[in-house]
Design a protein around this motif. Structure first.
Motif, PDB file in Angstrom:
ATOM      1  N   TYR A  96     -43.397  28.901  23.011  1.00 23.30           N
ATOM      2  CA  TYR A  96     -43.304  30.345  22.826  1.00 23.30           C
ATOM      3  C   TYR A  96     -44.486  31.112  23.430  1.00 23.30           C
ATOM      4  O   TYR A  96     -44.715  32.272  23.088  1.00 23.30           O
ATOM      5  CB  TYR A  96     -43.170  30.669  21.329  1.00 23.30           C
ATOM      6  CG  TYR A  96     -41.981  29.985  20.674  1.00 23.30           C
ATOM      7  CD1 TYR A  96     -40.683  30.363  20.988  1.00 23.30           C
ATOM      8  CD2 TYR A  96     -42.149  28.949  19.757  1.00 23.30           C
ATOM      9  CE1 TYR A  96     -39.583  29.734  20.397  1.00 23.30           C
ATOM     10  CE2 TYR A  96     -41.063  28.318  19.164  1.00 23.30           C
ATOM     11  CZ  TYR A  96     -39.790  28.715  19.491  1.00 23.30           C
ATOM     12  OH  TYR A  96     -38.710  28.096  18.919  1.00 23.30           O
ATOM     13  N   PRO A  98     -44.909  32.600  26.270  1.00 20.84           N
ATOM     14  CA  PRO A  98     -44.677  33.904  26.910  1.00 20.84           C
ATOM     15  C   PRO A  98     -44.824  35.068  25.937  1.00 20.84           C
ATOM     16  O   PRO A  98     -45.434  36.089  26.276  1.00 20.84           O
ATOM     17  CB  PRO A  98     -43.240  33.792  27.418  1.00 20.84           C
ATOM     18  CG  PRO A  98     -43.012  32.346  27.614  1.00 20.84           C
ATOM     19  CD  PRO A  98     -43.806  31.665  26.526  1.00 20.84           C
ATOM     20  N   ILE A 100     -46.444  34.870  22.901  1.00 17.38           N
ATOM     21  CA  ILE A 100     -47.775  34.826  22.289  1.00 17.38           C
ATOM     22  C   ILE A 100     -48.813  35.444  23.226  1.00 17.38           C
ATOM     23  O   ILE A 100     -49.666  36.218  22.808  1.00 17.38           O
ATOM     24  CB  ILE A 100     -48.146  33.365  21.935  1.00 17.38           C
ATOM     25  CG1 ILE A 100     -47.183  32.830  20.866  1.00 17.38           C
ATOM     26  CG2 ILE A 100     -49.586  33.277  21.458  1.00 17.38           C
ATOM     27  CD1 ILE A 100     -47.252  31.328  20.656  1.00 17.38           C
ATOM     28  N   GLN A 114     -38.505  46.526  22.947  1.00 18.70           N
ATOM     29  CA  GLN A 114     -39.613  46.244  22.027  1.00 18.70           C
ATOM     30  C   GLN A 114     -40.791  45.632  22.765  1.00 18.70           C
ATOM     31  O   GLN A 114     -40.634  45.083  23.853  1.00 18.70           O
ATOM     32  CB  GLN A 114     -39.140  45.261  20.944  1.00 18.70           C
ATOM     33  CG  GLN A 114     -38.093  45.864  20.035  1.00 18.70           C
ATOM     34  CD  GLN A 114     -37.450  44.828  19.154  1.00 18.70           C
ATOM     35  OE1 GLN A 114     -37.113  43.740  19.604  1.00 18.70           O
ATOM     36  NE2 GLN A 114     -37.253  45.162  17.896  1.00 18.70           N
ATOM     37  N   ASP A 115     -41.982  45.721  22.162  1.00 18.71           N
ATOM     38  CA  ASP A 115     -43.149  45.095  22.789  1.00 18.71           C
ATOM     39  C   ASP A 115     -43.320  43.674  22.253  1.00 18.71           C
ATOM     40  O   ASP A 115     -42.568  43.225  21.405  1.00 18.71           O
ATOM     41  CB  ASP A 115     -44.413  45.935  22.563  1.00 18.71           C
ATOM     42  CG  ASP A 115     -44.733  46.078  21.090  1.00 18.71           C
ATOM     43  OD1 ASP A 115     -44.542  45.091  20.350  1.00 18.71           O
ATOM     44  OD2 ASP A 115     -45.168  47.161  20.665  1.00 18.71           O
ATOM     45  N   PRO A 118     -46.011  41.376  18.093  1.00 17.61           N
ATOM     46  CA  PRO A 118     -45.995  40.584  16.842  1.00 17.61           C
ATOM     47  C   PRO A 118     -46.174  39.081  17.034  1.00 17.61           C
ATOM     48  O   PRO A 118     -46.524  38.390  16.076  1.00 17.61           O
ATOM     49  CB  PRO A 118     -44.594  40.839  16.275  1.00 17.61           C
ATOM     50  CG  PRO A 118     -44.019  41.971  17.044  1.00 17.61           C
ATOM     51  CD  PRO A 118     -44.722  42.020  18.347  1.00 17.61           C
ATOM     52  N   TYR A 119     -45.924  38.549  18.243  1.00 12.30           N
ATOM     53  CA  TYR A 119     -45.824  37.095  18.368  1.00 12.30           C
ATOM     54  C   TYR A 119     -47.139  36.366  18.123  1.00 12.30           C
ATOM     55  O   TYR A 119     -47.143  35.313  17.489  1.00 12.30           O
ATOM     56  CB  TYR A 119     -45.259  36.703  19.736  1.00 12.30           C
ATOM     57  CG  TYR A 119     -43.929  37.356  20.020  1.00 12.30           C
ATOM     58  CD1 TYR A 119     -42.855  37.198  19.141  1.00 12.30           C
ATOM     59  CD2 TYR A 119     -43.728  38.125  21.162  1.00 12.30           C
ATOM     60  CE1 TYR A 119     -41.633  37.799  19.391  1.00 12.30           C
ATOM     61  CE2 TYR A 119     -42.505  38.716  21.420  1.00 12.30           C
ATOM     62  CZ  TYR A 119     -41.462  38.559  20.536  1.00 12.30           C
ATOM     63  OH  TYR A 119     -40.257  39.155  20.787  1.00 12.30           O
ATOM     64  N   ARG A 122     -47.954  36.121  14.451  1.00 16.89           N
ATOM     65  CA  ARG A 122     -46.981  35.237  13.805  1.00 16.89           C
ATOM     66  C   ARG A 122     -47.263  33.773  14.111  1.00 16.89           C
ATOM     67  O   ARG A 122     -47.140  32.911  13.242  1.00 16.89           O
ATOM     68  CB  ARG A 122     -45.568  35.584  14.287  1.00 16.89           C
ATOM     69  CG  ARG A 122     -45.042  36.847  13.661  1.00 16.89           C
ATOM     70  CD  ARG A 122     -43.669  37.143  14.196  1.00 16.89           C
ATOM     71  NE  ARG A 122     -43.151  38.386  13.660  1.00 16.89           N
ATOM     72  CZ  ARG A 122     -41.946  38.849  13.936  1.00 16.89           C
ATOM     73  NH1 ARG A 122     -41.143  38.169  14.733  1.00 16.89           N
ATOM     74  NH2 ARG A 122     -41.529  39.982  13.424  1.00 16.89           N
ATOM     75  N   TRP A 123     -47.637  33.512  15.367  1.00 18.18           N
ATOM     76  CA  TRP A 123     -47.947  32.122  15.736  1.00 18.18           C
ATOM     77  C   TRP A 123     -49.171  31.639  14.966  1.00 18.18           C
ATOM     78  O   TRP A 123     -49.190  30.511  14.451  1.00 18.18           O
ATOM     79  CB  TRP A 123     -48.180  32.035  17.250  1.00 18.18           C
ATOM     80  CG  TRP A 123     -48.722  30.709  17.689  1.00 18.18           C
ATOM     81  CD1 TRP A 123     -48.083  29.503  17.634  1.00 18.18           C
ATOM     82  CD2 TRP A 123     -50.022  30.453  18.232  1.00 18.18           C
ATOM     83  NE1 TRP A 123     -48.899  28.505  18.114  1.00 18.18           N
ATOM     84  CE2 TRP A 123     -50.085  29.057  18.491  1.00 18.18           C
ATOM     85  CE3 TRP A 123     -51.117  31.255  18.536  1.00 18.18           C
ATOM     86  CZ2 TRP A 123     -51.222  28.467  19.034  1.00 18.18           C
ATOM     87  CZ3 TRP A 123     -52.239  30.662  19.082  1.00 18.18           C
ATOM     88  CH2 TRP A 123     -52.291  29.279  19.321  1.00 18.18           C
TER      89      TRP A 123
ATOM     90  N   GLN B 156     -37.308  34.340  27.172  1.00 21.94           N
ATOM     91  CA  GLN B 156     -38.387  35.207  26.675  1.00 21.94           C
ATOM     92  C   GLN B 156     -38.727  36.299  27.685  1.00 21.94           C
ATOM     93  O   GLN B 156     -39.730  36.989  27.537  1.00 21.94           O
ATOM     94  CB  GLN B 156     -39.612  34.360  26.316  1.00 21.94           C
ATOM     95  CG  GLN B 156     -39.285  33.441  25.145  1.00 21.94           C
ATOM     96  CD  GLN B 156     -40.428  32.497  24.799  1.00 21.94           C
ATOM     97  OE1 GLN B 156     -41.338  32.829  24.059  1.00 21.94           O
ATOM     98  NE2 GLN B 156     -40.380  31.297  25.339  1.00 21.94           N
ATOM     99  N   ALA B 158     -39.918  36.313  30.637  1.00 20.62           N
ATOM    100  CA  ALA B 158     -41.174  36.215  31.385  1.00 20.62           C
ATOM    101  C   ALA B 158     -40.884  35.519  32.713  1.00 20.62           C
ATOM    102  O   ALA B 158     -40.886  34.295  32.783  1.00 20.62           O
ATOM    103  CB  ALA B 158     -42.211  35.438  30.578  1.00 20.62           C
ATOM    104  N   LEU B 266     -40.632  33.773  16.600  1.00 18.09           N
ATOM    105  CA  LEU B 266     -41.394  33.859  17.848  1.00 18.09           C
ATOM    106  C   LEU B 266     -40.509  34.212  19.038  1.00 18.09           C
ATOM    107  O   LEU B 266     -40.950  34.167  20.172  1.00 18.09           O
ATOM    108  CB  LEU B 266     -42.121  32.532  18.096  1.00 18.09           C
ATOM    109  CG  LEU B 266     -43.144  32.153  17.015  1.00 18.09           C
ATOM    110  CD1 LEU B 266     -43.713  30.766  17.250  1.00 18.09           C
ATOM    111  CD2 LEU B 266     -44.285  33.173  16.986  1.00 18.09           C
ATOM    112  N   ARG B 271     -35.834  39.867  16.008  1.00 18.29           N
ATOM    113  CA  ARG B 271     -36.249  41.184  15.514  1.00 18.29           C
ATOM    114  C   ARG B 271     -35.088  42.166  15.553  1.00 18.29           C
ATOM    115  O   ARG B 271     -34.248  42.121  16.431  1.00 18.29           O
ATOM    116  CB  ARG B 271     -37.396  41.699  16.380  1.00 18.29           C
ATOM    117  CG  ARG B 271     -38.610  40.828  16.223  1.00 18.29           C
ATOM    118  CD  ARG B 271     -39.470  40.897  17.457  1.00 18.29           C
ATOM    119  NE  ARG B 271     -40.211  42.143  17.539  1.00 18.29           N
ATOM    120  CZ  ARG B 271     -40.880  42.515  18.626  1.00 18.29           C
ATOM    121  NH1 ARG B 271     -40.872  41.750  19.698  1.00 18.29           N
ATOM    122  NH2 ARG B 271     -41.534  43.649  18.634  1.00 18.29           N
TER     123      ARG B 271
END
Lengths: 154, 434
Positions: A96, A98, A100, A114-115, A118-119, A122-123, B156, B158, B266, B271
């Motif tokens: 995860y 990308p 984080i 969304q931005d 939060p990641y 959370r991690w 994700q 990216a 994650l 969300r």
């Protein structure tokens, strides 16, 4: 004939057929993609992925484990109660990262609205939970061990 | 005499460091049995990932040149009409592809850990057979890691790799699959022998203190100089299984509705983008699509083409037509999905209105000016399904701008990107075969 092939090639003829088929397929794909402007990048990522795993990721986690083993000096249970959450943390990061590390913020926002803020927390929270759970079970196991030893000696 | 030449004559010659490397493999767990356990999990699960991946390609409609990459030469599979039933079909195939792909990452890493000493084995190859086999192993390992990396980055959003995801992931899959099939054919007998060598139930009851190395094997997986066990084989299997469970628990939420959705902590799709009836994920915001408010206001018109006829409708006109409500999932190639209740006009009613009651296909165009998915072709079965809608409302309210206001397509089991938003035109094609 087949025996001579076997002796020279080093395996049965069907082996040659099977590996050749896989290589020809890959070669055909490579030729097909050779005209793409980004073919070089694809090749780089393909070979790079193997190199990144074999010559970066593996040495990093193997030597980390070696350091950890030296630190705990033979306390195997403690070692594993550190290893498991550490590997869990690393695994979550690898998969995860990308989110984080907030890579691709613009494409993420265009797609989801969304931005990626939060990641990271959370991690960190998940990793802390893994270490906490592991630590608590370690202490419980030790207490059980100690009380078992006491009742043995009593 | 150079070491190289002496090396050719004397097969016992090794470059400096080879013995040190060989002695540095200390884990007593490495051996055919452990490799075979990880291998058999992959042998069962990877075909599922491959098949669901191919099905997702088929769901995009290669027949209409809208599955990417479009030109695949000999790799073109027989095309068929992607069904509309069950309506959760794409939700399941795509969800399985992404979730299982992620869940298998620890298994792949465990498998690679178990065989990595072979990468450094000396001599690198004893025969032409070994040279070729090692080349297929590069395709196998590079292939699986390439597929994992591109897939994980794609879901994700990216796009660090800077090449087209569809092209790379599609052709990468074929390279990997070829090498995977070859590897399975070559190694399957070894896998069976190894699994039979130690009963699983006994192995899962052995604690670390009683864990001994496997006997030396012809492949050289077992360490020449193993250290004491710090982990049992049960522990090694549990570690990989635990990692798989952890990833599964943090991924499955993007395919679930309700409170469990938030468990995908994650991932972008865990969300909820805002509250209310329109508070479910989008794949492209109205801002990103470049659709301006004045285009979707009172001046918006839907244009239907068919059989030489053109019909224009405004939103009140559409709302005055027979409305149909259906609870349908919307599922995306990134693996997430959600079921919502859509209300609107049946596509087959619009087809009839355009004078093509039984169309061969329909091309739906968006107000979007750019983007890979600004138009999508629906097959006949997708237009005619009674639940296929030009939706105007969702969950009892008007669609939000991000969800495609004033009107969007929703078709059972159709990939989300083909459920065109901000629809401007539908062109129904007549059948040519009489």
């Amino acid at each position: 004939m087949a025996e001579r092939l076997h002796a020279r090639y080093g395996a049965a003829p069907w082996h040659l057929v099977v590996v050749t088929a896989a290589i020809v397929l890959a070669g055909w794909v490579a030729l097909r993609l050779a005209d793409e402007a980004t073919f070089g990048r694809m090749l780089l990522w393909f070979v790079g992925a193997a190199i990144a795993h074999d010559l970066v990721l593996f040495p990093v986690y193997a030597s980390t484990d070696r350091v950890l083993r030296a630190l705990v000096r033979g306390r195997v249970t403690l070692l594993n109660h550190l290893r498991f959450p550490a590997l869990g943390t690393a695994l979550l990061f690898v998969v995860y990262s990308p989110g984080i590390l907030r890579l691709g913020e613009t494409t993420h926002e265009a797609a989801t609205g969304q931005d990626q803020r939060p990641y990271l927390p959370r991690w960190l929270l998940l990793s802390a939970t893994l270490f906490l759970l592991s630590g608590v079970t370690y202490l419980l196991r030790r207490r059980r061990q100690v009380s078992a030893q006491r009742s043995d000696s009593a | 005499m150079s070491p190289y030449r002496s090396g050719r004559r004397d097969s016992a010659w090794k470059p400096p460091g080879v013995d040190a490397v060989e002695r540095s493999w200390r884990s007593p767990l490495r051996g055919p049995w452990l490799t075979a356990v990880y291998g058999s999990v992959l042998l069962i699960a990877l075909p599922l990932v491959i098949i669901t991946g191919l099905l997702d390609y088929a769901a995009y409609g290669p027949r209409f040149d809208q599955a990417f990459p479009t030109h695949v030469g000999w790799l073109r599979l027989p095309t068929f009409d992607w069904p509309t039933r069950p309506s959760w079909l794409f939700r399941v195939t795509q969800g399985l592809h992404v979730t299982l792909g992620i869940v298998l990452i620890p298994v792949v890493l465990g498998k690679l850990w178990s065989v990595i000493p072979k990468l450094f084995a000396w001599p690198p190859a004893r025969s032409p057979a070994q040279v070729l086999e090692r080349l297929t192993l590069l395709l196998l390992v590079g292939g699986i890691l390439f597929q994992i990396a591109t897939g994980v980055l794609n879901i994700q959003y990216a796009y660090l790799f800077g090449f087209d995801f569809y092209t790379a992931h599609f052709f990468g899959a074929w390279v990997f699959t070829g090498a995977f099939v070859a590897h399975v054919i070559i190694k399957f007998p070894r896998l069976v022998t190894a699994l039979r060598s130690r009963p699983l139930s006994a192995e899962l009851r052995t604690p670390p203190a009683a864990t001994r190395p496997e006997p030396p094997d012809p492949d050289g997986l077992v360490a020449a100089d193993p250290g004491p066990a710090t982990l049992s084989r049960r522990g090694a299997v549990g570690l990989v299984g635990g990692g798989a469970l952890l990833l599964g628990a943090l991924t499955i939420g993007q395919s679930l509705d309700g409170p469990l959705r938030h468990t995908a902590l994650l991932l972008p799709r865990g969300r909820q983008p805002g509250p209310g009836p329109n508070g479910f994920p989008v794949n492209r915001t109205v801002a990103a699509a470049g659709v301006r408010p004045e285009q979707t206001g009172a001046g918006w018109r839907l244009t239907l083409h068919g059989g030489g006829r053109t019909v224009t409708l405004d939103r009140p006109g559409l709302l005055a037509m027979a409305q149909h409500t259906a609870a349908l999932p919307i599922a995306c190639v990134e693996g997430w999905s959600t079921r919502q209740t859509w209300t609107g006009v049946r596509l087959r009613d619009l087809a009839a209105l355009a004078g093509v009651a039984d169309p061969a296909s329909a091309r739906v165009s968006s107000l979007e000016q750019a983007g890979l998915f600004r138009t999508a072709v629906l097959a006949s079965n997708q237009v005619l399904d009674p639940d296929s809608l030009l939706a105007l409302r969702v969950n009892g309210v008007d669609l939000s701008p991000d969800h495609g206001y004033p009107a969007r397509v929703i078709v059972p089991a159709l990939p989300g990107v083909h459920c065109t938003k901000w629809v401007a035109e539908i062109d129904f094609q007549e059948r040519t075969d009489g």
